[in-house]
Design an enzyme around this catalytic site. Structure first.
Site, PDB file in Angstrom:
ATOM      1  N   ASP A 113     -30.686   7.687 -94.844  1.00  0.00           N
ATOM      2  CA  ASP A 113     -31.628   8.663 -95.368  1.00  0.00           C
ATOM      3  C   ASP A 113     -32.570   7.901 -96.308  1.00  0.00           C
ATOM      4  O   ASP A 113     -32.246   6.781 -96.738  1.00  0.00           O
ATOM      5  CB  ASP A 113     -30.860   9.762 -96.105  1.00  0.00           C
ATOM      6  CG  ASP A 113     -31.778  10.809 -96.713  1.00  0.00           C
ATOM      7  OD1 ASP A 113     -32.803  11.130 -96.092  1.00  0.00           O
ATOM      8  OD2 ASP A 113     -31.470  11.293 -97.819  1.00  0.00           O
ATOM      9  N   ASP A 133     -34.929   9.406 -99.257  1.00  0.00           N
ATOM     10  CA  ASP A 133     -34.962   9.850-100.648  1.00  0.00           C
ATOM     11  C   ASP A 133     -33.554  10.005-101.207  1.00  0.00           C
ATOM     12  O   ASP A 133     -32.706  10.698-100.644  1.00  0.00           O
ATOM     13  CB  ASP A 133     -35.716  11.178-100.754  1.00  0.00           C
ATOM     14  CG  ASP A 133     -37.150  11.048-100.256  1.00  0.00           C
ATOM     15  OD1 ASP A 133     -37.885  10.240-100.826  1.00  0.00           O
ATOM     16  OD2 ASP A 133     -37.507  11.738 -99.279  1.00  0.00           O
ATOM     17  N   THR A 155     -35.015  10.657 -92.104  1.00  0.00           N
ATOM     18  CA  THR A 155     -35.394  11.414 -93.283  1.00  0.00           C
ATOM     19  C   THR A 155     -35.989  12.770 -92.936  1.00  0.00           C
ATOM     20  O   THR A 155     -36.566  12.956 -91.860  1.00  0.00           O
ATOM     21  CB  THR A 155     -36.407  10.607 -94.113  1.00  0.00           C
ATOM     22  OG1 THR A 155     -36.850  11.382 -95.229  1.00  0.00           O
ATOM     23  CG2 THR A 155     -37.625  10.220 -93.271  1.00  0.00           C
ATOM     24  N   SER A 156     -35.861  13.708 -93.871  1.00  0.00           N
ATOM     25  CA  SER A 156     -36.497  15.012 -93.713  1.00  0.00           C
ATOM     26  C   SER A 156     -37.966  14.959 -94.093  1.00  0.00           C
ATOM     27  O   SER A 156     -38.719  15.884 -93.785  1.00  0.00           O
ATOM     28  CB  SER A 156     -35.778  16.060 -94.587  1.00  0.00           C
ATOM     29  OG  SER A 156     -34.449  16.246 -94.152  1.00  0.00           O
ATOM     30  N   LYS A 210     -32.414  18.616 -90.666  1.00  0.00           N
ATOM     31  CA  LYS A 210     -31.061  18.633 -91.202  1.00  0.00           C
ATOM     32  C   LYS A 210     -30.766  20.022 -91.779  1.00  0.00           C
ATOM     33  O   LYS A 210     -31.674  20.639 -92.338  1.00  0.00           O
ATOM     34  CB  LYS A 210     -30.906  17.572 -92.286  1.00  0.00           C
ATOM     35  CG  LYS A 210     -31.219  16.151 -91.830  1.00  0.00           C
ATOM     36  CD  LYS A 210     -31.221  15.174 -93.006  1.00  0.00           C
ATOM     37  CE  LYS A 210     -31.655  13.785 -92.577  1.00  0.00           C
ATOM     38  NZ  LYS A 210     -31.699  12.820 -93.707  1.00  0.00           N
ATOM     39  N   ASP A 230     -27.197  11.395 -99.264  1.00  0.00           N
ATOM     40  CA  ASP A 230     -26.905  11.868-100.624  1.00  0.00           C
ATOM     41  C   ASP A 230     -26.804  13.378-100.727  1.00  0.00           C
ATOM     42  O   ASP A 230     -26.432  13.891-101.782  1.00  0.00           O
ATOM     43  CB  ASP A 230     -27.975  11.354-101.594  1.00  0.00           C
ATOM     44  CG  ASP A 230     -29.343  11.975-101.344  1.00  0.00           C
ATOM     45  OD1 ASP A 230     -29.714  12.137-100.163  1.00  0.00           O
ATOM     46  OD2 ASP A 230     -30.041  12.307-102.328  1.00  0.00           O
TER      47      ASP A 230
END
Length: 371
Positions: free
Chosen positions: A21, A23, A116-117, A148, A173
């Site tokens: 991921d 961030d 990543t989103s 996600k 995270d």
């Protein structure tokens, strides 16, 4: 390949690729992100205190739709474009998570990806702001149909790397990201930071400074763990092989090779473990396994991933190997198997087997070839 006993100093996780991921895992963008979303919330007449808890681990599109339910598609697109502009402008202030620069710098040509989103533009800007390299494979929130905690992003990353998800390790995270990794069938999930403590990540570490990867084995400094593995002896296995229920009726001849989704008996489980590590075993019952010298060979010096056969001794009128218990040799004092007594996969010592009458005789060992 499995390793010897877990070291008190280092955990070892076999893996063929790393999926990060962005961030909170590679870059420290929490403050910048919250600044941007607070500004966005205020511009849209919303209370930042309501918006900020909902932004982590999800795409900006989902956040905008949640807080602006009356907007049409064009309105949502405009709202998303606005937060993207705010965050991208602030990306220059992004900093790397401790250990990220060193870990990524050492990857070379080994397979890895960022999943990543965030949008492609924002993720690229933040990685650049943190002076981190861009991966060949970047799966962002604007390139998948569902974000996600759906598994789409991690399935896409593994496919682009040419690997089964079970051969990858994911670093996340947030709870949503960890659920996405689990749903995709990732082999291992490493939680990053205290927020990941409230999840089912295999282990949780504060950052990436305690990690190293040589292309086959991820090593984790044990003294850095925020939370260790539930069963260190089984950490070398991917998720789908660690929690398999014992089901006697799962005949290897009537089961899709490697399928333990509905449970397994000792043979089906042992064969699935070997298949994961690239060994080829036909669906043989225990007596056929012991008699066969074409697909597998008898050995006197067991090595990791050799099959061991245990029984209670000779049975009158029955061939050797009949009803024998099949296990997997890991090391001299570590034997992996699935049995009714343990109910789930377990690692026993030779003494554990010898103490039980039905396993009192080690019939011998068989070696399967690599694929």
């Amino acid at each position: 390949m499995p390793h010897g006993p877990v070291s008190p100093d280092v955990l070892r996780i076999p893996t063929k690729a790393l999926l990060f991921d962005c961030d909170g895992v590679l870059v420290d963008s929490v403050a910048a992100g919250e600044r941007g979303w607070a500004q966005w919330a205020t511009e849209h007449g919303l209370d930042p205190a309501d918006v900020l808890p909902a932004i982590h681990g999800r795409r900006s599109t989902e956040t905008a739709r949640h807080f602006l339910p009356d907007r049409d598609d064009a309105g949502i697109a405009a709202a998303v474009a606005r937060i993207d502009a705010i965050e991208t402008a602030d990306a220059v202030h992004t900093r790397p998570i401790p250990g990220a620069a060193a870990l990524l710098a050492g990857l070379g040509e080994r397979p890895w990806a960022v999943v990543t989103s965030a949008t492609t533009v924002l993720a690229t800007a933040r990685l650049g702001g943190a002076a981190l390299p861009l991966p060949d494979v970047l799966v962002s929130g604007d390139t998948v149909a569902t974000g996600k905690p759906a598994p789409d992003c991690y399935l896409a990353a593994a496919a682009r790397l040419g690997l089964a998800p079970a051969h990858t390790t994911v670093f996340e995270d947030t709870a949503a990201g960890i659920r996405a990794a689990r749903a995709a069938g990732a082999g291992h999930v490493v939680g990053i930071g205290k927020r990941a403590l409230d999840s089912d990540a295999d282990i949780v570490v504060p950052d990436l400074a305690c990690l190293a990867w040589d292309g086959t084995t991820l090593t984790v400094r044990a003294d850095a763990l925020l939370r260790g593995p539930a069963d260190p002896d089984l950490l070398f296995l991917p998720t789908h092989l660690r929690n398999v229920p014992y089901v006697y009726a799962r005949d290897p001849g009537r089961t899709t090779p490697g399928d333990v989704s509905e449970g397994a008996n000792c043979q089906v489980y042992a064969y699935a473990v070997l298949a994961h590590f690239g060994r080829r075993v036909p669906p043989l019952r225990s007596s056929d396994l012991w008699a066969d010298e074409t697909a597998v060979t008898t050995v006197t010096d067991p090595r990791p991933l050799d099959l061991l056969l245990y029984d209670a001794g000779p049975l009158p009128g029955r061939p050797d190997g009949y009803a024998a218990h099949v296990a997997v040799h890991l090391a001299a004092d570590r034997i992996l198997h699935l049995c009714k007594e343990a109910a789930r996969p377990a690692v026993w010592t030779p003494a554990d087997f010898a103490a039980r009458p039905r396993y009192t005789r080690l019939l011998g060992a068989k070696r399967a070839p690599a694929e």
